[in-house]
Design a protein around this motif. Structure first.
Motif, PDB file in Angstrom:
ATOM      1  N   PRO A 157      57.418  65.258 107.124  1.00 33.17           N
ATOM      2  CA  PRO A 157      57.389  63.974 107.289  1.00 33.17           C
ATOM      3  C   PRO A 157      57.321  64.109 105.770  1.00 33.17           C
ATOM      4  O   PRO A 157      56.340  62.840 104.889  1.00 33.17           O
ATOM      5  CB  PRO A 157      56.554  63.036 107.939  1.00 33.17           C
ATOM      6  N   SER A 158      57.157  65.219 105.275  1.00 34.68           N
ATOM      7  CA  SER A 158      57.137  65.178 103.154  1.00 34.68           C
ATOM      8  C   SER A 158      58.379  64.295 102.914  1.00 34.68           C
ATOM      9  O   SER A 158      59.004  63.792 103.351  1.00 34.68           O
ATOM     10  CB  SER A 158      57.776  67.125 103.411  1.00 34.68           C
ATOM     11  N   PRO A 159      57.642  63.811 101.272  1.00 35.12           N
ATOM     12  CA  PRO A 159      58.162  63.150 100.866  1.00 35.12           C
ATOM     13  C   PRO A 159      59.434  63.498 100.024  1.00 35.12           C
ATOM     14  O   PRO A 159      60.051  63.496  99.964  1.00 35.12           O
ATOM     15  CB  PRO A 159      57.528  63.102  99.130  1.00 35.12           C
ATOM     16  N   VAL A 160      59.513  64.927  99.728  1.00 34.67           N
ATOM     17  CA  VAL A 160      60.514  65.904  99.814  1.00 34.67           C
ATOM     18  C   VAL A 160      61.878  65.892 100.200  1.00 34.67           C
ATOM     19  O   VAL A 160      62.877  65.583 100.554  1.00 34.67           O
ATOM     20  CB  VAL A 160      60.274  67.653 100.294  1.00 34.67           C
ATOM     21  N   ASN A 161      61.432  65.144 102.194  1.00 24.39           N
ATOM     22  CA  ASN A 161      62.705  64.825 103.005  1.00 24.39           C
ATOM     23  C   ASN A 161      62.539  63.339 102.685  1.00 24.39           C
ATOM     24  O   ASN A 161      63.202  63.004 103.959  1.00 24.39           O
ATOM     25  CB  ASN A 161      62.186  65.444 104.483  1.00 24.39           C
ATOM     26  N   ARG A 162      62.850  62.998 102.300  1.00 22.85           N
ATOM     27  CA  ARG A 162      62.515  61.786 101.714  1.00 22.85           C
ATOM     28  C   ARG A 162      64.524  61.027 101.510  1.00 22.85           C
ATOM     29  O   ARG A 162      64.971  60.497 102.777  1.00 22.85           O
ATOM     30  CB  ARG A 162      62.595  60.283 100.226  1.00 22.85           C
ATOM     31  N   PHE A 163      65.357  61.872 101.182  1.00 18.76           N
ATOM     32  CA  PHE A 163      66.892  62.039 101.312  1.00 18.76           C
ATOM     33  C   PHE A 163      67.733  62.746 102.632  1.00 18.76           C
ATOM     34  O   PHE A 163      67.834  61.383 102.863  1.00 18.76           O
ATOM     35  CB  PHE A 163      67.176  63.202 100.360  1.00 18.76           C
ATOM     36  N   TRP A 164      66.771  63.308 102.896  1.00 17.25           N
ATOM     37  CA  TRP A 164      67.439  63.448 104.178  1.00 17.25           C
ATOM     38  C   TRP A 164      67.208  61.621 105.494  1.00 17.25           C
ATOM     39  O   TRP A 164      68.191  61.262 106.540  1.00 17.25           O
ATOM     40  CB  TRP A 164      66.377  64.205 105.189  1.00 17.25           C
ATOM     41  N   ARG A 165      65.759  60.992 105.151  1.00 17.82           N
ATOM     42  CA  ARG A 165      65.333  60.129 105.729  1.00 17.82           C
ATOM     43  C   ARG A 165      66.712  58.785 105.596  1.00 17.82           C
ATOM     44  O   ARG A 165      66.755  57.990 106.284  1.00 17.82           O
ATOM     45  CB  ARG A 165      64.074  59.061 105.624  1.00 17.82           C
ATOM     46  N   SER A 166      66.586  58.987 103.949  1.00 19.83           N
ATOM     47  CA  SER A 166      67.423  57.758 104.310  1.00 19.83           C
ATOM     48  C   SER A 166      69.624  57.663 104.512  1.00 19.83           C
ATOM     49  O   SER A 166      69.741  56.777 104.539  1.00 19.83           O
ATOM     50  CB  SER A 166      67.486  57.472 102.013  1.00 19.83           C
ATOM     51  N   LYS A 167      69.101  59.016 104.304  1.00 18.80           N
ATOM     52  CA  LYS A 167      70.742  59.090 105.486  1.00 18.80           C
ATOM     53  C   LYS A 167      70.799  59.331 106.671  1.00 18.80           C
ATOM     54  O   LYS A 167      72.084  58.977 107.111  1.00 18.80           O
ATOM     55  CB  LYS A 167      71.102  60.811 104.841  1.00 18.80           C
ATOM     56  N   ASN A 168      69.558  59.658 107.136  1.00 16.53           N
ATOM     57  CA  ASN A 168      69.650  59.791 108.662  1.00 16.53           C
ATOM     58  C   ASN A 168      68.013  57.968 109.319  1.00 16.53           C
ATOM     59  O   ASN A 168      67.702  58.229 109.374  1.00 16.53           O
ATOM     60  CB  ASN A 168      69.091  60.504 109.378  1.00 16.53           C
ATOM     61  N   PRO A 169      69.128  56.598 109.028  1.00 18.38           N
ATOM     62  CA  PRO A 169      68.042  55.808 108.644  1.00 18.38           C
ATOM     63  C   PRO A 169      67.663  54.802 110.288  1.00 18.38           C
ATOM     64  O   PRO A 169      66.763  54.552 110.121  1.00 18.38           O
ATOM     65  CB  PRO A 169      68.568  54.056 108.785  1.00 18.38           C
TER      66      PRO A 169
END
Length: 191
Positions: A157-169
């Motif tokens: 859940p790191s803020p660094v992984n925000r791109f992963w989350r945006s690519k995998n809604p």
């Protein structure tokens, strides 16, 4: 269990490799129902001595659908990182967890916990250690049902992984509600 946790917290095996020195972070009880197996404590957690006491922890509690009181109740959640101490910074985010910790301590902790209903594998280090390394983390998270009832892989859940989350809604749309439902069942004892 308390004796084992004290031994882990006193561990100095990696002391020469830790930029801020050892401060092993681990929480558990013999009654723990859910085990959070993650990467390693971040700098803020190292400084405060409180697991998941940062933005990653805030996001994790949101994903789990629990408040801080439920989260920090060791009868609900045990905290068993792959590396117990802050490993320092890397190019992006923190350095990988030290490789000594999990082989040295995890099995002893498992021997003490008999009520575990779910092992939540948070990030690639935990999922690669406990599951096959053949599938990448995204595939493991998509196919989480393949690992149930014992394991449930999720991204860190790191803020660094925000791109992963945006690519995998689909993760927050579909997986998180299912995870919250399972966590609620385990904590309340109601299916």
């Amino acid at each position: 269990m308390e004796e084992l946790l004290c031994k882990i917290r006193d561990c100095r095996v990696c002391k020469d490799h830790l930029p801020k020195g050892p401060n092993p972070i681990v929480e558990a009880s013999k009654k723990s129902k859910i085990v959070l197996i993650s990467q390693a404590p971040g700098r803020i957690v190292h400084e405060t001595g409180i697991a998941w006491n940062d933005q990653s922890g805030k996001k994790l509690r949101e994903w789990l659908g629990v408040d801080e009181i439920s989260f920090y109740d060791t009868d609900n959640f045990a905290i068993l990182p792959m590396g117990f101490c802050y490993p320092g910074k890397a190019k992006t985010g923190d350095a990988p967890p030290r490789k000594e910790c999990a082989p040295l301590w995890h099995e002893e902790v498992w021997q003490e916990m008999k009520n575990v209903e779910l092992k939540l594998l948070i990030g690639s280090y935990a999922s690669n250690y406990y599951l096959s390394k053949k599938e990448n983390l995204t595939k493991k998270v998509q196919n989480f049902e393949d690992y149930l009832p014992e394991y449930w892989p999720i991204p860190h859940p790191s803020p660094v992984n925000r791109f992963w989350r945006s690519k995998n809604p689909w993760f927050e749309d579909d997986v998180v509600p299912a995870l919250q439902s399972r966590i609620r069942e385990i904590i309340t004892g109601k299916s």
